[in-house]
Write a protein that holds these residues in place. Structure first.
Motif, short mmCIF file in Angstrom:
data_model
loop_
_atom_site.label_atom_id
_atom_site.label_comp_id
_atom_site.label_asym_id
_atom_site.label_seq_id
_atom_site.Cartn_x
_atom_site.Cartn_y
_atom_site.Cartn_z
N GLN A 1 0.84 -1.19 0.00
CA GLN A 1 0.00 0.00 0.00
C GLN A 1 0.88 1.25 0.00
OE1 GLN A 1 -3.50 -0.20 -0.29
NE2 GLN A 1 -2.82 -2.30 -0.71
N LEU A 2 0.78 2.04 -1.06
CA LEU A 2 1.61 3.24 -1.20
C LEU A 2 0.82 4.46 -0.74
CD1 LEU A 2 3.29 2.55 -4.66
CD2 LEU A 2 3.98 1.77 -2.37
N ARG A 3 1.43 5.29 0.08
CA ARG A 3 0.79 6.49 0.59
C ARG A 3 1.85 7.56 0.80
NH1 ARG A 3 0.95 2.63 4.53
NH2 ARG A 3 2.28 3.13 6.31
N GLU A 4 1.40 8.79 0.89
CA GLU A 4 2.33 9.92 1.05
C GLU A 4 3.24 9.74 2.26
OE1 GLU A 4 0.34 13.66 1.09
OE2 GLU A 4 -0.10 13.62 -1.06
N ASN A 5 4.51 10.02 2.05
CA ASN A 5 5.56 10.02 3.06
C ASN A 5 6.00 8.62 3.49
OD1 ASN A 5 5.87 12.90 3.33
ND2 ASN A 5 3.91 12.91 4.38
N LYS A 6 5.36 7.59 2.98
CA LYS A 6 5.81 6.24 3.29
C LYS A 6 7.20 6.04 2.69
CE LYS A 6 4.70 1.33 2.73
NZ LYS A 6 3.74 0.34 2.17
N VAL A 7 8.03 5.27 3.36
CA VAL A 7 9.37 4.95 2.87
C VAL A 7 9.40 3.48 2.47
CG1 VAL A 7 11.81 4.79 3.47
CG2 VAL A 7 10.45 6.75 4.25
N ILE A 8 9.88 3.22 1.27
CA ILE A 8 10.01 1.86 0.76
C ILE A 8 11.47 1.58 0.47
CG2 ILE A 8 7.70 2.01 -0.25
CD1 ILE A 8 9.05 2.22 -3.02
N GLY A 9 11.78 0.31 0.25
CA GLY A 9 13.12 -0.08 -0.19
C GLY A 9 13.15 -0.16 -1.71
N LEU A 10 14.17 0.45 -2.31
CA LEU A 10 14.27 0.48 -3.77
C LEU A 10 15.73 0.70 -4.17
CD1 LEU A 10 12.38 0.60 -6.39
CD2 LEU A 10 12.68 3.08 -6.24
N ALA A 11 16.13 0.08 -5.24
CA ALA A 11 17.46 0.33 -5.80
C ALA A 11 17.51 -0.29 -7.19
CB ALA A 11 18.57 -0.24 -4.92
N TRP A 12 18.56 0.07 -7.93
CA TRP A 12 18.73 -0.49 -9.27
C TRP A 12 20.21 -0.70 -9.54
CZ3 TRP A 12 16.18 4.22 -8.49
CH2 TRP A 12 16.94 5.38 -8.71
N SER A 13 20.45 -1.59 -10.48
CA SER A 13 21.81 -1.80 -10.96
C SER A 13 21.77 -1.94 -12.47
CB SER A 13 22.44 -3.05 -10.32
OG SER A 13 21.82 -4.22 -10.81
N ILE A 14 22.92 -1.75 -13.10
CA ILE A 14 23.04 -1.88 -14.55
C ILE A 14 24.12 -2.91 -14.84
CG2 ILE A 14 23.67 -0.75 -16.71
CD1 ILE A 14 22.34 1.37 -13.87
N LEU A 15 23.75 -3.95 -15.56
CA LEU A 15 24.72 -4.95 -16.02
C LEU A 15 25.10 -4.58 -17.44
CD1 LEU A 15 22.95 -6.37 -13.72
CD2 LEU A 15 23.77 -8.50 -14.70
N ASP A 16 26.35 -4.19 -17.63
CA ASP A 16 26.81 -3.67 -18.91
C ASP A 16 27.69 -4.68 -19.61
OD1 ASP A 16 27.28 -1.93 -21.01
OD2 ASP A 16 28.95 -0.93 -19.99
N PHE A 17 27.24 -5.16 -20.76
CA PHE A 17 28.02 -6.07 -21.60
C PHE A 17 28.35 -5.38 -22.91
CE2 PHE A 17 25.70 -8.88 -18.80
CZ PHE A 17 26.61 -9.89 -18.50
N ASP A 18 29.56 -5.60 -23.40
CA ASP A 18 29.97 -5.00 -24.68
C ASP A 18 30.46 -6.09 -25.64
OD1 ASP A 18 29.31 -2.61 -23.64
OD2 ASP A 18 31.29 -1.69 -23.79
N GLY A 19 29.67 -7.15 -25.79
CA GLY A 19 30.00 -8.19 -26.74
C GLY A 19 30.89 -9.28 -26.18
N GLY A 20 31.35 -9.13 -24.95
CA GLY A 20 32.20 -10.14 -24.32
C GLY A 20 31.75 -10.36 -22.90
N LYS A 21 32.71 -10.42 -22.00
CA LYS A 21 32.33 -10.59 -20.59
C LYS A 21 31.75 -9.28 -20.06
CE LYS A 21 36.81 -9.38 -18.53
NZ LYS A 21 37.90 -9.82 -17.63
N ARG A 22 31.12 -9.35 -18.93
CA ARG A 22 30.50 -8.17 -18.34
C ARG A 22 31.56 -7.12 -18.03
NH1 ARG A 22 27.85 -9.39 -12.87
NH2 ARG A 22 29.94 -8.90 -12.12
N GLU A 23 31.27 -5.87 -18.41
CA GLU A 23 32.20 -4.77 -18.14
C GLU A 23 31.96 -4.12 -16.79
OE1 GLU A 23 32.53 -1.75 -21.06
OE2 GLU A 23 34.02 -2.90 -22.20
#
Length: 388
Positions: A253-275
């Motif tokens: 349930q989302l409401r004003e001023n509530k705090v949630i846990g959130l984050a993101w990551s980026i897996l970057d590949f350039d044609g080979g192993k992960r950079e």
């Protein structure tokens, strides 16, 4: 009109006063009127989530013009990220990868909106891997009730029995009953692979389907080329997301001023192993342990979107048998006078009255009038407060 905020709890009902006080205290705490500390990533730093006005929520079509109303402070760029696995740290060359992420929400909808905009010097999305990797990925993780803790591997199992051994009984049991149940991990392909937009790390693949999620891309490059990709969408966070499907699930349930846990990551590949495995939490444990996510606060509307004064209120039937209803003012603007009309000749000038209806009924019409320096406003609810 006669003023009668009549609780009439006298003998034998004093316990109700204690209960109601406790209830209202918890309502107050839940609506952000306290300032707790958070044991989250980035030393508890609290990021902010923009609230879209309901008449300006973004259309999911890959066009970022709907996001032009969002102030810059709600956008988090490459400068907020760190590669904590592949050696780059925070020294990320924008000529190699440059990222902007904006997060939003709409009051009344349990959705987290996101706009991911990234420049990459090599977009990698045509190498097929049955385990779902070797492609550029935007990994979005959410814990809607900030419950924290592992959410991919149950610590009660021996890690060696379940890690990357999907045919074992322990792995299967863990995957169906634990992975992604109380927090969710979305491996979003950028751009899609074989028309698949996401890999959900858990058994609840239904969370990636409409009406629980939506998405759209905008890009104009081929595999191996450079360019800018925009990914727009929303997801629904769940406090409980079982394999069985949405019929048994519990939305956060989302409401004003509530705090949630959130984050993101980026897996970057350039044609080979992960950079690089570049992430906002500055710790890749965020992908499987919600205690390593960042704290994000669901912000109220920015002042420019607020009406000068607007009456609004909610209610909770506390005791249907006794006819006790708790009313809560949620008006917008500066208010210095409240007048409640309970539709039966009784009224109150309290901001948040608790009222006892003496007669049962289903056609009650209740009005709150608020007054302040910017004028006055009324909010009537027709046949919504019912006592049987």
């Amino acid at each position: 009109m006669k003023n009668k905020s009549d609780l009439n709890f006298r003998e034998g009902n004093r316990a109700w006063l204690f209960f109601l006080g406790y209830l209202l205290f918890n309502i107050s705490m839940a609506n952000g009127q306290s300032t707790p500390t958070y044991k989250t990533a980035r030393n508890g730093k609290v990021f902010q989530i923009f609230q879209f006005p309901r008449n300006q929520m973004p259309r999911i079509d890959g066009d970022k013009s709907d996001w032009a109303i969002v102030p810059e402070k709600y956008t988090y760029g490459t400068d907020q990220l760190s590669d904590t696995e592949d050696g780059m740290g925070s020294d990320i060359d924008p000529k190699d990868l440059d990222v902007k992420v904006t997060i939003g929400w709409v009051k009344g909808l349990n959705r987290i909106y996101f706009m991911y905009e990234a420049y990459d010097d090599f977009w990698d999305f045509e190498r097929f891997n049955p385990e779902g990797y070797l492609n550029d990925i935007f990994e979005l993780v959410v814990d809607g009730d900030l419950s924290g803790g592992p959410f991919i591997q149950n610590p009660l199992y021996d890690p060696e029995q379940i890690k990357w051994q999907p045919q074992t009984a322990s792995y299967i049991e863990n995957h169906f009953n634990f992975s992604g149940v109380h927090a969710q991990n979305y491996h979003i392909y950028t751009p899609p692979v074989n028309n698949a937009w996401v890999l959900v790390w858990g058994s609840q693949s239904w969370i990636s389907e409409f009406p629980h999620a939506n998405y759209a891309y905008d890009y104009h490059f081929k595999h191996g080329e450079s360019g800018t990709l925009r990914l727009e969408g929303w997801i629904t966070p769940f406090d409980y997301a079982p394999y069985e499907g949405p019929q048994k699930a519990v939305e956060s349930q989302l409401r004003e001023n509530k705090v949630i846990g959130l984050a993101w990551s980026i897996l970057d590949f350039d044609g080979g192993k992960r950079e690089g495995h570049i992430n906002l939490a500055h710790n890749t444990k965020m992908v499987n342990n919600a205690s390593y996510l960042c704290a994000f606060q669901l912000m109220p509307l920015e002042k420019e979107f607020l009406e000068p004064i607007k009456a609004a209120w909610t209610f909770r039937v506390v005791d249907e048998e006794k006819g006790i209803v708790a009313f809560k003012d949620e008006s917008i603007g500066t208010v210095d006078k409240w007048t409640w009309d309970f539709g039966n000749g009784d009224s109150s000038t309290e901001q948040n009255p608790i009222y006892r209806f003496k007669n049962k009924g289903v056609r009650t019409v209740i009005t709150l009038k608020v007054e302040g320096p910017q004028g006055s406003s009324k909010r009537t609810r027709y046949w919504e407060v019912m006592i049987r």
